[in-house]
Design a protein around this motif. Structure first.
Motif, PDB file in Angstrom:
ATOM      1  N   THR A  37      17.394   5.360 -55.576  1.00 20.48           N
ATOM      2  CA  THR A  37      18.366   6.081 -54.746  1.00 20.48           C
ATOM      3  C   THR A  37      19.275   5.010 -54.149  1.00 20.48           C
ATOM      4  N   ALA A  38      20.314   5.437 -53.440  1.00 14.73           N
ATOM      5  CA  ALA A  38      21.055   4.477 -52.608  1.00 14.73           C
ATOM      6  C   ALA A  38      20.066   4.006 -51.541  1.00 14.73           C
ATOM      7  N   ILE A  39      20.358   2.885 -50.890  1.00 16.31           N
ATOM      8  CA  ILE A  39      19.514   2.553 -49.732  1.00 16.31           C
ATOM      9  C   ILE A  39      20.255   3.043 -48.491  1.00 16.31           C
ATOM     10  N   TYR A  40      19.483   3.511 -47.533  1.00 14.07           N
ATOM     11  CA  TYR A  40      20.054   4.260 -46.415  1.00 14.07           C
ATOM     12  C   TYR A  40      20.352   3.355 -45.220  1.00 14.07           C
ATOM     13  N   TYR A  41      21.514   3.567 -44.643  1.00  9.66           N
ATOM     14  CA  TYR A  41      21.903   2.767 -43.482  1.00  9.66           C
ATOM     15  C   TYR A  41      20.945   3.025 -42.327  1.00  9.66           C
ATOM     16  N   THR A  42      20.536   1.948 -41.692  1.00  6.56           N
ATOM     17  CA  THR A  42      19.626   2.115 -40.548  1.00  6.56           C
ATOM     18  C   THR A  42      20.419   2.106 -39.244  1.00  6.56           C
ATOM     19  N   PRO A  46      18.013  10.048 -40.463  1.00 15.96           N
ATOM     20  CA  PRO A  46      18.327  10.785 -41.693  1.00 15.96           C
ATOM     21  C   PRO A  46      18.727  12.229 -41.436  1.00 15.96           C
ATOM     22  N   HIS A  47      19.618  12.766 -42.291  1.00 14.09           N
ATOM     23  CA  HIS A  47      19.914  14.197 -42.233  1.00 14.09           C
ATOM     24  C   HIS A  47      19.573  14.831 -43.576  1.00 14.09           C
ATOM     25  N   VAL A  48      19.853  16.108 -43.699  1.00 18.14           N
ATOM     26  CA  VAL A  48      19.375  16.845 -44.860  1.00 18.14           C
ATOM     27  C   VAL A  48      20.057  16.379 -46.161  1.00 18.14           C
ATOM     28  N   GLY A  49      21.279  15.808 -46.051  1.00 14.21           N
ATOM     29  CA  GLY A  49      21.952  15.266 -47.237  1.00 14.21           C
ATOM     30  C   GLY A  49      21.169  14.087 -47.808  1.00 14.21           C
ATOM     31  N   HIS A  50      20.661  13.233 -46.929  1.00 16.44           N
ATOM     32  CA  HIS A  50      19.845  12.109 -47.386  1.00 16.44           C
ATOM     33  C   HIS A  50      18.544  12.618 -47.982  1.00 16.44           C
ATOM     34  N   ALA A  51      17.986  13.640 -47.323  1.00 15.46           N
ATOM     35  CA  ALA A  51      16.729  14.222 -47.826  1.00 15.46           C
ATOM     36  C   ALA A  51      16.935  14.734 -49.255  1.00 15.46           C
ATOM     37  N   TYR A  52      18.087  15.327 -49.501  1.00 13.18           N
ATOM     38  CA  TYR A  52      18.398  15.839 -50.843  1.00 13.18           C
ATOM     39  C   TYR A  52      18.333  14.727 -51.876  1.00 13.18           C
ATOM     40  N   GLU A  53      18.988  13.608 -51.569  1.00 13.70           N
ATOM     41  CA  GLU A  53      19.028  12.513 -52.547  1.00 13.70           C
ATOM     42  C   GLU A  53      17.627  11.978 -52.837  1.00 13.70           C
ATOM     43  N   ASP A 258      24.707  -8.020 -50.492  1.00 15.96           N
ATOM     44  CA  ASP A 258      23.450  -7.776 -49.789  1.00 15.96           C
ATOM     45  C   ASP A 258      22.845  -6.439 -50.243  1.00 15.96           C
ATOM     46  N   ALA A 259      23.594  -5.352 -50.044  1.00 10.58           N
ATOM     47  CA  ALA A 259      23.010  -4.023 -50.299  1.00 10.58           C
ATOM     48  C   ALA A 259      22.762  -3.766 -51.787  1.00 10.58           C
ATOM     49  N   LEU A 260      23.763  -3.991 -52.621  1.00 10.85           N
ATOM     50  CA  LEU A 260      23.640  -3.609 -54.037  1.00 10.85           C
ATOM     51  C   LEU A 260      22.554  -4.414 -54.754  1.00 10.85           C
ATOM     52  N   ILE A 297      20.665   6.999 -58.626  1.00 12.68           N
ATOM     53  CA  ILE A 297      21.145   8.229 -58.008  1.00 12.68           C
ATOM     54  C   ILE A 297      21.957   7.859 -56.774  1.00 12.68           C
ATOM     55  N   ILE A 298      23.213   8.271 -56.784  1.00 16.62           N
ATOM     56  CA  ILE A 298      24.079   7.966 -55.629  1.00 16.62           C
ATOM     57  C   ILE A 298      24.936   9.185 -55.307  1.00 16.62           C
ATOM     58  N   GLY A 299      25.438   9.229 -54.077  1.00  7.37           N
ATOM     59  CA  GLY A 299      26.350  10.301 -53.697  1.00  7.37           C
ATOM     60  C   GLY A 299      27.767   9.968 -54.143  1.00  7.37           C
ATOM     61  N   LYS A 300      28.616  10.983 -54.164  1.00 12.10           N
ATOM     62  CA  LYS A 300      29.990  10.822 -54.681  1.00 12.10           C
ATOM     63  C   LYS A 300      30.820   9.818 -53.879  1.00 12.10           C
ATOM     64  N   ASP A 301      30.440   9.600 -52.619  1.00 12.77           N
ATOM     65  CA  ASP A 301      31.230   8.700 -51.775  1.00 12.77           C
ATOM     66  C   ASP A 301      31.005   7.229 -52.076  1.00 12.77           C
ATOM     67  N   ILE A 302      29.919   6.911 -52.797  1.00  9.13           N
ATOM     68  CA  ILE A 302      29.670   5.478 -53.015  1.00  9.13           C
ATOM     69  C   ILE A 302      29.746   5.098 -54.498  1.00  9.13           C
ATOM     70  N   LEU A 303      30.448   5.948 -55.273  1.00  7.95           N
ATOM     71  CA  LEU A 303      30.699   5.567 -56.674  1.00  7.95           C
ATOM     72  C   LEU A 303      31.860   4.574 -56.717  1.00  7.95           C
ATOM     73  N   VAL A 330      25.745  10.743 -60.264  1.00 13.19           N
ATOM     74  CA  VAL A 330      26.468  10.934 -59.003  1.00 13.19           C
ATOM     75  C   VAL A 330      26.332  12.384 -58.533  1.00 13.19           C
ATOM     76  N   HIS A 331      25.699  12.554 -57.397  1.00 15.09           N
ATOM     77  CA  HIS A 331      25.516  13.919 -56.891  1.00 15.09           C
ATOM     78  C   HIS A 331      26.581  14.262 -55.854  1.00 15.09           C
ATOM     79  N   GLY A 332      26.692  15.570 -55.611  1.00 13.34           N
ATOM     80  CA  GLY A 332      27.658  16.041 -54.613  1.00 13.34           C
ATOM     81  C   GLY A 332      27.037  16.037 -53.227  1.00 13.34           C
TER      82      GLY A 332
HETATM   83  N1  MSP Z   1      23.874   2.012 -47.401  1.00 15.72           N
HETATM   84  C1  MSP Z   1      24.920   2.599 -48.177  1.00 15.72           C
HETATM   85  C2  MSP Z   1      24.616   2.561 -49.646  1.00 15.72           C
HETATM   86  C3  MSP Z   1      24.328   1.226 -50.201  1.00 15.72           C
HETATM   87  S1  MSP Z   1      23.591   1.390 -51.757  1.00 15.72           S
HETATM   88  C4  MSP Z   1      23.388  -0.171 -52.244  1.00 15.72           C
HETATM   89  C5  MSP Z   1      25.092   4.080 -47.758  1.00 15.72           C
HETATM   90  N2  MSP Z   1      24.141   4.587 -46.979  1.00 15.72           N
HETATM   91  S2  MSP Z   1      24.162   6.064 -46.381  1.00 15.72           S
HETATM   92  O1  MSP Z   1      22.963   6.190 -45.601  1.00 15.72           O
HETATM   93  O2  MSP Z   1      25.395   6.298 -45.687  1.00 15.72           O
HETATM   94  O3  MSP Z   1      24.153   7.068 -47.579  1.00 15.72           O
HETATM   95  C6  MSP Z   1      23.091   7.034 -48.489  1.00 15.72           C
HETATM   96  C7  MSP Z   1      23.228   8.124 -49.523  1.00 15.72           C
HETATM   97  O4  MSP Z   1      23.197   9.397 -48.901  1.00 15.72           O
HETATM   98  C8  MSP Z   1      24.531   8.059 -50.318  1.00 15.72           C
HETATM   99  O5  MSP Z   1      24.260   8.199 -51.697  1.00 15.72           O
HETATM  100  C9  MSP Z   1      25.307   9.234 -49.797  1.00 15.72           C
HETATM  101  O6  MSP Z   1      26.162   9.810 -50.735  1.00 15.72           O
HETATM  102  C10 MSP Z   1      24.190  10.200 -49.473  1.00 15.72           C
HETATM  103  N3  MSP Z   1      24.640  11.239 -48.548  1.00 15.72           N
HETATM  104  C11 MSP Z   1      25.169  11.066 -47.301  1.00 15.72           C
HETATM  105  N4  MSP Z   1      25.542  12.289 -46.816  1.00 15.72           N
HETATM  106  C12 MSP Z   1      25.260  13.247 -47.738  1.00 15.72           C
HETATM  107  C13 MSP Z   1      25.386  14.637 -47.775  1.00 15.72           C
HETATM  108  N5  MSP Z   1      25.902  15.331 -46.790  1.00 15.72           N
HETATM  109  N6  MSP Z   1      24.935  15.283 -48.888  1.00 15.72           N
HETATM  110  C14 MSP Z   1      24.353  14.609 -49.933  1.00 15.72           C
HETATM  111  N7  MSP Z   1      24.230  13.290 -49.919  1.00 15.72           N
HETATM  112  C15 MSP Z   1      24.715  12.563 -48.855  1.00 15.72           C
HETATM  113  O7  MSP Z   1      26.064   4.678 -48.164  1.00 15.72           O
END
Ligand code: MSP
Length: 587
Positions: A37-42, A46-53, A258-260, A297-303, A330-332
């Motif tokens: 998955t993408a790695i999540y910003y600390t 987390p919200h439900v969009g992150h849970a989806y991924e 760093d992240a990638l 697996i990544i969201g559309k915003d980080i392609l 790339v998911h929505g």
């Molecule tokens: N840390 C960066 C990614 C670096 S990857 C080397 C980042 N983190 S994030 O926490 O902002 O987002 C992580 C993932 O969650 C991304 O793939 C992003 O698209 C996804 N989502 C964030 N909000 C979302 C929704 N509302 N719905 C679905 N996925 C969402 O970006």
């Protein structure tokens, strides 16, 4: 398998041997399926969009395990950077402490949602920092990184300098860039643009580099617009929460390297191996090459630009061949009433709250069934409840309950399947190849509706694998939903309670009960990637493979073959599996 090379570059003969062994192993052992998955910003929870991924990656990983593959699933957290430093400052704690607390929330989310990963990435780990520094040093030594002065407009949100290309038709920077400020600064740059032609060629040659197609087109168009190089550092005077550049202690590396890099550093990549002046992919350990490349697996915003441009070019620059480029799925986004979920708007949906309120399985089911891969969807609690109640409580749960209740009541829990029925089943399955005269025999069969039904379950299985291979999880789930619906129709059509009243229809009653139990066994296998608990519940109640109860190995696609329940198998007693969610007035 232990790595053959440590931190020291391996001698040439060891590398040759390693390559030779690698080739031998490759022909004997199937490759590991690697998913990230993408790695999540600390910087926030987390919200439900992150849970989806996370769940999406978990479902795909489980599907590959179901196929008998070895899987390496990597997820984790992105702990450095300006946003984290700012959030920590706001909270009045040092970044290291802040990050520790938020990281725990992401770990808890994985646990809560039954996300079964193999490796957890945390970018503050020494193991990761070493790889980042190693890559930067070698690119610097090769002249791919240089120092320069830049002044211009800077997007605080996207953490990059902006050029005129980023201006909209009105000459302004759009809202996606957030707050913009003017900056002048010395920094280090990576020669991104010198790889532009390579990336265009690569995307033209590999049509499934990015899924879905329209995202690959979007990426290609963006690559055409690349101009200039990538700023990869920040002076420590402005940001010190990052990995120090190995060639200049006054700077930290910023975001991308760093992240990638986590995708390879936590999979065993070693930047120190290979010849001194180039990065040889083949010199990497077997452990690494067995996994790589990954499905990411990544969201559309980080392609664009992060994964589609920076990441692919980084890999190319460090010597990864084209056939070792990762595939990007790339998911929505999950939106709220068409709008982005955001803390400032106050429309964040908390996955912990949902899981506690409705159950983990209800949440997983909703997130996987009410969105099409690559598309956006609107999150709705009403739909979550409606889908769960209709497909899981009323249809599948009810089917299990009815089947086991009838088996218990009419047959003391014992399933029967006789040779005559099996003969007809075999014939039916090979109906197309039968000589014309035996087709008549089959048509007279008293089992015809059941055989027909068995065939539909088996056809459903083919549909399931096709949909899963295309990442159409929602459609793959429909296969099980339809199978359960057909089983319920079969019960109505054959009325087992009537058959139970007549002695001469004993065989039909046995065949119906066997059919229902066997369908449920197969349905359990098919839903197991999305609903592992539900699948175990069905197997437990069918009293099937009890020695593996609770273990993922209990489910295998090879077992989804019709007729595995043996004659005389005793099923268990019914226990409500997916209890209906009752919504109280005003809640
Ligand atoms: N840390 C960066 C990614 C670096 S990857 C080397 C980042 N983190 S994030 O926490 O902002 O987002 C992580 C993932 O969650 C991304 O793939 C992003 O698209 C996804 N989502 C964030 N909000 C979302 C929704 N509302 N719905 C679905 N996925 C969402 O970006």
């Amino acid at each position: 398998m232990p790595e053959m090379t440590g931190n020291m570059p391996a001698p040439p003969c060891a590398l040759a041997l390693q390559r030779f062994v690698g080739q031998c192993v490759r022909t004997e052992m199937p490759k590991t399926f690697f998913i990230t998955t993408a790695i999540y910003y600390t910087n926030s929870s987390p919200h439900v969009g992150h849970a989806y991924e996370m769940v999406l990656a978990d479902v795909i990983a489980r599907y590959h395990r179901l196929k008998g593959e070895n899987v390496f699933f990597l997820t984790g957290v992105d702990q450095h950077g300006q946003k984290v430093q700012q959030s920590a400052a706001k909270a009045g704690v040092p970044p290291v402490e802040f990050v520790k607390e938020i990281t725990q929330k992401w770990v808890d989310l994985g646990k809560k949602l039954d996300v079964r990963y193999n490796e957890w990435a945390e970018t503050t780990r020494e193991r990761h920092k070493k790889v980042v520094r190693g890559i930067l040093q070698r690119l610097f030594d090769e002249g791919q990184i240089y120092k320069d002065k830049q002044s211009g407009y800077y997007s605080v949100r996207q953490e990059q300098f902006l050029t005129d290309k980023e201006r909209g038709a009105d000459g302004q920077f759009g809202p996606e860039w957030g707050e913009i400020e003017f900056r002048e600064e010395e920094n280090y740059y990576f020669k991104l643009s010198q790889h532009k032609d390579w990336l265009l060629r690569y995307l033209d040659n590999r049509t499934d580099a990015v899924i879905p197609d329209f995202r690959q087109t979007e990426l290609r168009n963006a690559v055409e617009r690349i101009s200039g190089d990538l700023c990869i550092s920040r002076p420590k005077s402005r940001l010190d929460w990052g990995i120090e550049l190995p060639f200049d202690k006054d700077f930290v590396t910023y975001v991308w390297f760093d992240a990638l890099t986590n995708y390879i550093s936590f999979a065993g990549y070693d930047p120190t191996v290979g010849e001194a002046d180039s990065f040889s992919y083949n010199a990497q350990s077997l452990e690494f090459r067995d996994k790589w490349p990954a499905l990411q697996i990544i969201g559309k915003d980080i392609l664009v630009p992060a994964h589609g441009i920076y990441w692919l070019i980084m890999l190319h620059a460090i010597g990864f061949p084209d056939d070792k480029m990762p595939q990007l799925l790339v998911h929505g986004w999950w939106n709220i009433g068409g709008a982005k979920m955001s803390k400032s708007v106050g429309n964040i949906v908390d996955p912990f709250v949902l899981a506690d309120k409705y159950s983990v399985e209800a949440l997983r089911y909703y997130l996987m069934s009410d969105i099409a891969i690559g598309q956006d969807a609107d999150f709705s609690e009403e739909r979550l409840v409606e889908r769960y109640n209709t497909n899981l409580a009323n249809s599948l749960g009810n089917l299990l309950n009815r089947t086991l209740t009838m088996a218990e009541k009419y047959r003391a829990g014992l399933l029967r399947t006789d040779a005559e029925y099996k003969r007809h089943l075999d014939m039916f399955m090979s109906f197309e190849q039968l000589p014309a005269d035996s087709k008549g025999l089959l048509k007279r069969s008293e089992y015809l509706p059941l055989l027909d039904h068995a065939a539909s379950v088996i056809n459903g299985l083919h549909g399931f694998t096709q949909e899963m291979n295309d990442f159409a999880i929602d459609s793959a789930l429909d296969v099980s939903t339809q199978s359960a619906a057909r089983c319920n129709i079969l019960i109505e059509r054959t009325s087992p309670w009537q058959l139970a009243k007549q002695k001469e229809s004993n065989r039909q009653l046995d065949a119906v009960l066997y059919h229902l139990a066997e369908s449920l066994r197969i349905i359990a296998i098919l839903i197991s990637p999305v609903l592992p608990r539900g699948a175990h519940g069905i197997f437990d109640q069918l009293n099937w493979k009890m020695e593996l109860s609770g273990k993922e190995e209990r489910f295998s696609l090879a077992d989804a073959e019709w007729g595995r329940l043996p004659d005389g198998h005793g099923v268990g007693k019914p226990v409500p599996l997916f209890p209906r969610i009752e919504i109280l007035e005003g809640v």
